[in-house]
Design a protein around this motif. Structure first.
Motif, mmCIF file in Angstrom:
data_model
loop_
_atom_site.group_PDB
_atom_site.id
_atom_site.type_symbol
_atom_site.label_atom_id
_atom_site.label_comp_id
_atom_site.label_asym_id
_atom_site.label_seq_id
_atom_site.Cartn_x
_atom_site.Cartn_y
_atom_site.Cartn_z
ATOM 1 N N VAL A 13 0.836 -1.203 0.000
ATOM 2 C CA VAL A 13 0.000 0.000 0.000
ATOM 3 C C VAL A 13 0.867 1.248 0.000
ATOM 4 N N LEU A 14 1.902 1.254 0.819
ATOM 5 C CA LEU A 14 2.801 2.413 0.857
ATOM 6 C C LEU A 14 3.465 2.636 -0.498
ATOM 7 N N ALA A 15 3.780 1.554 -1.199
ATOM 8 C CA ALA A 15 4.366 1.684 -2.540
ATOM 9 C C ALA A 15 3.351 2.287 -3.516
ATOM 10 N N ARG A 16 2.095 1.868 -3.410
ATOM 11 C CA ARG A 16 1.052 2.457 -4.259
ATOM 12 C C ARG A 16 0.888 3.948 -3.967
ATOM 13 N N ILE A 17 0.915 4.283 -2.692
ATOM 14 C CA ILE A 17 0.796 5.697 -2.314
ATOM 15 C C ILE A 17 1.954 6.496 -2.887
ATOM 16 N N GLN A 18 3.167 5.989 -2.742
ATOM 17 C CA GLN A 18 4.337 6.704 -3.235
ATOM 18 C C GLN A 18 4.300 6.857 -4.751
ATOM 19 N N ALA A 19 3.873 5.814 -5.454
ATOM 20 C CA ALA A 19 3.777 5.902 -6.913
ATOM 21 C C ALA A 19 2.767 6.957 -7.333
ATOM 22 N N ALA A 20 1.642 7.020 -6.616
ATOM 23 C CA ALA A 20 0.626 8.015 -6.945
ATOM 24 C C ALA A 20 1.113 9.429 -6.635
ATOM 25 N N ILE A 21 1.846 9.577 -5.526
ATOM 26 C CA ILE A 21 2.426 10.880 -5.190
ATOM 27 C C ILE A 21 3.368 11.341 -6.293
ATOM 28 N N PRO A 27 4.996 16.320 -3.129
ATOM 29 C CA PRO A 27 6.166 16.007 -2.304
ATOM 30 C C PRO A 27 6.040 14.662 -1.610
ATOM 31 N N ALA A 28 7.175 14.004 -1.435
ATOM 32 C CA ALA A 28 7.205 12.753 -0.671
ATOM 33 C C ALA A 28 6.689 13.012 0.734
ATOM 34 N N GLY A 29 5.920 12.072 1.254
ATOM 35 C CA GLY A 29 5.406 12.212 2.606
ATOM 36 C C GLY A 29 4.168 13.072 2.734
ATOM 37 N N SER A 30 3.563 13.459 1.617
ATOM 38 C CA SER A 30 2.406 14.359 1.671
ATOM 39 C C SER A 30 1.086 13.637 1.858
ATOM 40 N N VAL A 31 1.114 12.305 1.901
ATOM 41 C CA VAL A 31 -0.113 11.520 2.092
ATOM 42 C C VAL A 31 0.113 10.534 3.231
ATOM 43 N N ALA A 32 -0.761 10.571 4.219
ATOM 44 C CA ALA A 32 -0.674 9.671 5.365
ATOM 45 C C ALA A 32 -1.610 8.486 5.177
ATOM 46 N N LEU A 33 -1.164 7.329 5.632
ATOM 47 C CA LEU A 33 -1.966 6.112 5.580
ATOM 48 C C LEU A 33 -2.672 5.906 6.916
ATOM 49 N N ILE A 34 -3.996 5.838 6.862
ATOM 50 C CA ILE A 34 -4.790 5.425 8.016
ATOM 51 C C ILE A 34 -5.225 3.992 7.751
ATOM 52 N N ALA A 35 -4.770 3.073 8.578
ATOM 53 C CA ALA A 35 -5.121 1.669 8.421
ATOM 54 C C ALA A 35 -6.471 1.430 9.097
ATOM 55 N N VAL A 36 -7.485 1.148 8.294
ATOM 56 C CA VAL A 36 -8.835 0.984 8.829
ATOM 57 C C VAL A 36 -8.966 -0.428 9.384
ATOM 58 N N ILE A 212 -5.389 10.572 -4.465
ATOM 59 C CA ILE A 212 -4.094 11.234 -4.313
ATOM 60 C C ILE A 212 -3.834 12.186 -5.476
ATOM 61 N N LEU A 213 -4.224 11.796 -6.672
ATOM 62 C CA LEU A 213 -4.066 12.688 -7.829
ATOM 63 C C LEU A 213 -4.858 13.977 -7.651
ATOM 64 N N GLU A 214 -5.934 13.915 -6.869
ATOM 65 C CA GLU A 214 -6.759 15.101 -6.652
ATOM 66 C C GLU A 214 -6.467 15.803 -5.327
ATOM 67 N N GLY A 215 -5.427 15.369 -4.609
ATOM 68 C CA GLY A 215 -4.995 16.130 -3.448
ATOM 69 C C GLY A 215 -5.223 15.508 -2.092
ATOM 70 N N ALA A 216 -5.612 14.252 -2.023
ATOM 71 C CA ALA A 216 -5.795 13.609 -0.717
ATOM 72 C C ALA A 216 -4.539 13.744 0.137
ATOM 73 N N THR A 217 -4.729 14.003 1.410
ATOM 74 C CA THR A 217 -3.601 14.023 2.345
ATOM 75 C C THR A 217 -3.671 12.855 3.329
#
Length: 232
Positions: A13-21, A27-36, A212-217
């Motif tokens: 999941v973190l790899a998917r987030i980083q690829a989308a960022i 910037p790297a680190g601009s999206v936080a993962l909340i594990a539901v 993430i493409l639309e600005g999710a943090t």
């Protein structure tokens, strides 16, 4: 699912987030993962914590309180309440969570503020926006967000951090991006220097890239981290 499986899935999941960022040029680190972690056992949360996860989302209050009691030794967990708020449960939400993602009622906001323990910092909240008009979804209509935001900003026990949405599912990325773009544009219209609404809580396992493409943090990911949850 074993602890090593959970760790592996979280890394994916973190790899998917980083690829989308990177795709979005953010910037790297601009999206936080909340594990539901709703409907997942405390052991699964412990395994994710051991893998480095700190923010966890729960939707069912009593289930969450039971797990918090079992995980009290993990003092650095950040608990996010992402379910519907009920008036008779605001006191425990205010006392036991760090974030609330589904605030959509001024009465609930006032109760959460009044009931927030003085020993804790203000409760971080995101206002939930119902962009689709679906009666089955919580949240306020886009044109009503401003009227909710203004009094919430003045409540001492709350800190309004941003907006949250839960759009109708779609398999088409263009359609996935539409409500996320609408939430970002709404945030841009409402943000002020003293209330920047810097948090956009949007995106789940099947649409996190579009969000993430639309600005999710913050993205709220359950299945992709823990697997399919129990339906018991």
């Amino acid at each position: 699912m074993t602890p090593s499986d959970i760790a592996q899935h979280r890394n994916q999941v973190l790899a998917r987030i980083q690829a989308a960022i990177e795709h979005a040029g953010r910037p790297a680190g601009s999206v936080a993962l909340i594990a539901v972690s709703k409907k997942q056992p405390a052991e699964a949360i412990r395994a994710a914590h051991a893998a480095g996860q700190r923010a966890f989302g729960e939707s069912y209050l009593q289930e969450a309180l039971d797990k918090q009691a079992l995980l009290v030794d993990l003092s650095d967990i950040e608990w996010h309440f992402i379910g519907r708020i009920q008036s008779n449960k605001t006191r425990q939400i205010a006392a036991h969570f760090d974030w609330v993602h589904g605030l959509a009622d001024l009465g609930h906001a006032r109760r959460l503020s009044e009931q927030r323990p003085a020993s804790r910092p203000p409760l971080n909240v995101c206002l939930q926006v119902n962009l689709s008009g679906e009666t089955s979804k919580g949240g306020v209509a886009p044109d009503a967000v401003g009227a909710l935001l203004e009094p919430c900003r003045e409540l001492p026990g709350l800190r309004v951090r941003g907006l949250m949405t839960l759009p109708a599912p779609s398999e088409d990325e263009t359609e996935q991006r539409r409500p996320f773009r609408a939430l970002r544009e709404l945030r841009d219209r409402l943000a002020t220097p003293d209330c920047p609404l810097e948090v956009l809580s949007m995106g789940m396992s099947d649409d996190m890239e579009a969000a993430i493409l639309e600005g999710a943090t913050q993205v709220r990911i359950g299945t992709a981290v823990f697997g399919v949850r129990s339906t018991d």
